[in-house]
Design a protein around this motif. Sequence first.
Motif, PDB file in Angstrom:
ATOM      1  N   LEU A  75      15.975  92.574  39.402  1.00 20.56           N
ATOM      2  CA  LEU A  75      15.149  91.582  38.706  1.00 20.56           C
ATOM      3  C   LEU A  75      14.624  92.152  37.392  1.00 20.56           C
ATOM      4  CD1 LEU A  75      13.827  88.775  38.710  1.00 20.56           C
ATOM      5  CD2 LEU A  75      11.922  89.780  39.993  1.00 20.56           C
ATOM      6  N   LEU A  76      14.211  93.418  37.399  1.00 19.49           N
ATOM      7  CA  LEU A  76      13.761  94.042  36.155  1.00 19.49           C
ATOM      8  C   LEU A  76      14.887  94.091  35.124  1.00 19.49           C
ATOM      9  CD1 LEU A  76      11.446  97.010  37.224  1.00 19.49           C
ATOM     10  CD2 LEU A  76      10.808  94.731  36.419  1.00 19.49           C
ATOM     11  N   GLN A  77      16.101  94.368  35.561  1.00 23.17           N
ATOM     12  CA  GLN A  77      17.242  94.362  34.636  1.00 23.17           C
ATOM     13  C   GLN A  77      17.442  92.969  34.056  1.00 23.17           C
ATOM     14  OE1 GLN A  77      20.479  95.869  37.010  1.00 23.17           O
ATOM     15  NE2 GLN A  77      19.864  97.998  36.724  1.00 23.17           N
ATOM     16  N   ARG A  78      17.275  91.957  34.877  1.00 23.43           N
ATOM     17  CA  ARG A  78      17.395  90.576  34.401  1.00 23.43           C
ATOM     18  C   ARG A  78      16.286  90.265  33.413  1.00 23.43           C
ATOM     19  NH1 ARG A  78      20.096  85.724  35.803  1.00 23.43           N
ATOM     20  NH2 ARG A  78      19.356  84.241  34.272  1.00 23.43           N
ATOM     21  N   TYR A  79      15.060  90.702  33.713  1.00 24.84           N
ATOM     22  CA  TYR A  79      13.948  90.501  32.786  1.00 24.84           C
ATOM     23  C   TYR A  79      14.242  91.174  31.448  1.00 24.84           C
ATOM     24  CZ  TYR A  79      10.663  88.767  36.405  1.00 24.84           C
ATOM     25  OH  TYR A  79      10.010  88.032  37.371  1.00 24.84           O
ATOM     26  N   ALA A  80      14.801  92.376  31.483  1.00 25.19           N
ATOM     27  CA  ALA A  80      15.125  93.082  30.243  1.00 25.19           C
ATOM     28  C   ALA A  80      16.127  92.282  29.423  1.00 25.19           C
ATOM     29  CB  ALA A  80      15.672  94.474  30.557  1.00 25.19           C
ATOM     30  N   ALA A  81      17.148  91.748  30.072  1.00 29.28           N
ATOM     31  CA  ALA A  81      18.144  90.943  29.364  1.00 29.28           C
ATOM     32  C   ALA A  81      17.519  89.679  28.782  1.00 29.28           C
ATOM     33  CB  ALA A  81      19.294  90.591  30.306  1.00 29.28           C
ATOM     34  N   GLU A  82      16.653  89.038  29.556  1.00 26.90           N
ATOM     35  CA  GLU A  82      15.967  87.830  29.077  1.00 26.90           C
ATOM     36  C   GLU A  82      15.106  88.147  27.851  1.00 26.90           C
ATOM     37  OE1 GLU A  82      15.814  84.552  30.391  1.00 26.90           O
ATOM     38  OE2 GLU A  82      17.273  84.942  31.964  1.00 26.90           O
ATOM     39  N   ALA A  83      14.377  89.263  27.912  1.00 30.96           N
ATOM     40  CA  ALA A  83      13.505  89.645  26.791  1.00 30.96           C
ATOM     41  C   ALA A  83      14.331  89.967  25.546  1.00 30.96           C
ATOM     42  CB  ALA A  83      12.637  90.837  27.183  1.00 30.96           C
ATOM     43  N   ARG A  84      15.399  90.731  25.720  1.00 33.15           N
ATOM     44  CA  ARG A  84      16.249  91.081  24.573  1.00 33.15           C
ATOM     45  C   ARG A  84      16.879  89.842  23.949  1.00 33.15           C
ATOM     46  NH1 ARG A  84      18.070  95.405  28.276  1.00 33.15           N
ATOM     47  NH2 ARG A  84      16.805  97.206  27.725  1.00 33.15           N
ATOM     48  N   ALA A  85      17.224  88.861  24.789  1.00 34.49           N
ATOM     49  CA  ALA A  85      17.827  87.627  24.282  1.00 34.49           C
ATOM     50  C   ALA A  85      16.870  86.870  23.365  1.00 34.49           C
ATOM     51  CB  ALA A  85      18.273  86.742  25.440  1.00 34.49           C
ATOM     52  N   THR A  86      15.565  87.077  23.549  1.00 37.66           N
ATOM     53  CA  THR A  86      14.577  86.431  22.681  1.00 37.66           C
ATOM     54  C   THR A  86      14.192  87.322  21.503  1.00 37.66           C
ATOM     55  OG1 THR A  86      12.634  87.251  23.882  1.00 37.66           O
ATOM     56  CG2 THR A  86      13.606  85.159  24.641  1.00 37.66           C
ATOM     57  N   GLY A  87      14.807  88.499  21.426  1.00 37.51           N
ATOM     58  CA  GLY A  87      14.517  89.413  20.322  1.00 37.51           C
ATOM     59  C   GLY A  87      13.334  90.335  20.556  1.00 37.51           C
ATOM     60  N   ARG A  88      12.795  90.330  21.752  1.00 41.01           N
ATOM     61  CA  ARG A  88      11.650  91.199  22.030  1.00 41.01           C
ATOM     62  C   ARG A  88      12.117  92.592  22.426  1.00 41.01           C
ATOM     63  NH1 ARG A  88       6.791  87.809  24.744  1.00 41.01           N
ATOM     64  NH2 ARG A  88       5.834  89.849  24.553  1.00 41.01           N
ATOM     65  N   PRO A  89      11.445  93.620  21.909  1.00 41.25           N
ATOM     66  CA  PRO A  89      11.800  94.992  22.298  1.00 41.25           C
ATOM     67  C   PRO A  89      11.388  95.265  23.738  1.00 41.25           C
ATOM     68  CG  PRO A  89       9.892  94.989  20.840  1.00 41.25           C
ATOM     69  CD  PRO A  89      10.370  93.570  20.934  1.00 41.25           C
ATOM     70  N   VAL A  90      12.200  96.059  24.431  1.00 37.05           N
ATOM     71  CA  VAL A  90      11.963  96.353  25.841  1.00 37.05           C
ATOM     72  C   VAL A  90      11.762  97.851  26.016  1.00 37.05           C
ATOM     73  CG1 VAL A  90      12.981  96.306  28.158  1.00 37.05           C
ATOM     74  CG2 VAL A  90      13.332  94.375  26.585  1.00 37.05           C
ATOM     75  N   VAL A  91      10.709  98.210  26.745  1.00 35.16           N
ATOM     76  CA  VAL A  91      10.442  99.597  27.112  1.00 35.16           C
ATOM     77  C   VAL A  91      10.474  99.643  28.635  1.00 35.16           C
ATOM     78  CG1 VAL A  91       8.792 101.506  27.057  1.00 35.16           C
ATOM     79  CG2 VAL A  91       9.004  99.970  25.074  1.00 35.16           C
ATOM     80  N   THR A  92      11.350 100.498  29.176  1.00 38.91           N
ATOM     81  CA  THR A  92      11.498 100.617  30.618  1.00 38.91           C
ATOM     82  C   THR A  92      11.004 101.986  31.069  1.00 38.91           C
ATOM     83  OG1 THR A  92      13.407  99.158  30.582  1.00 38.91           O
ATOM     84  CG2 THR A  92      13.150 100.551  32.518  1.00 38.91           C
ATOM     85  N   VAL A  93      10.154 101.992  32.083  1.00 40.11           N
ATOM     86  CA  VAL A  93       9.662 103.238  32.662  1.00 40.11           C
ATOM     87  C   VAL A  93      10.053 103.224  34.140  1.00 40.11           C
ATOM     88  CG1 VAL A  93       7.639 104.637  33.219  1.00 40.11           C
ATOM     89  CG2 VAL A  93       7.717 103.355  31.060  1.00 40.11           C
ATOM     90  N   ASP A  94      10.819 104.218  34.554  1.00 37.41           N
ATOM     91  CA  ASP A  94      11.210 104.360  35.950  1.00 37.41           C
ATOM     92  C   ASP A  94      10.375 105.488  36.537  1.00 37.41           C
ATOM     93  OD1 ASP A  94      12.377 104.821  38.418  1.00 37.41           O
ATOM     94  OD2 ASP A  94      14.423 104.565  37.668  1.00 37.41           O
TER      95      ASP A  94
END
Length: 175
Positions: A75-94
Amino acid sequence: MAMKDSASRSTADSARPGASAPGGRLADKLASARMQNFVGRQEEILLFRGALDGAPGTPMVIVVHGPGGIGKSALLQRYAAEARATGRPVVTVDMRTIYPSPSAFTEAAGEVFRQDDAVLLVDSFERCRGIEEWVRDTFLPGLPSGVLVVLAGRLPRTPSGARTSAGASSWRCCR
């Protein structure tokens, strides 16, 4: 450890000598397959899209929790793709890759302070149990106002997490 946006990596990689643009990269094909095979979670996706758009009543912090293996990381990967599709930068912390301390967390998520419209995705948040209060009461209130945060982990928020300085309506939990 924060992971750079795959879009920035693919731009840099395509400039590499010997990189082939026509066939694409394996990472791109894998990402496409993940998106095509992602099913369900419509309610969570709609909530996230609304939060990305800044729709009234949507949260600034989304908490996803449940037992291991139910698809939180997907789901987080999907959220990242959704955010990038809108042009928003994504920061992921595992959190599986960093020590759960305020300084390590701040360092891993540091890029989020450079963009007012960034999306911060934190996976394995159950590892932050010892610093959850600090994350809630110090880190999150210090973020730029346009940042959207998703915390995903096996455990629900602690009972004290029901009250935040930002107000209860700014948080939303999903299972």
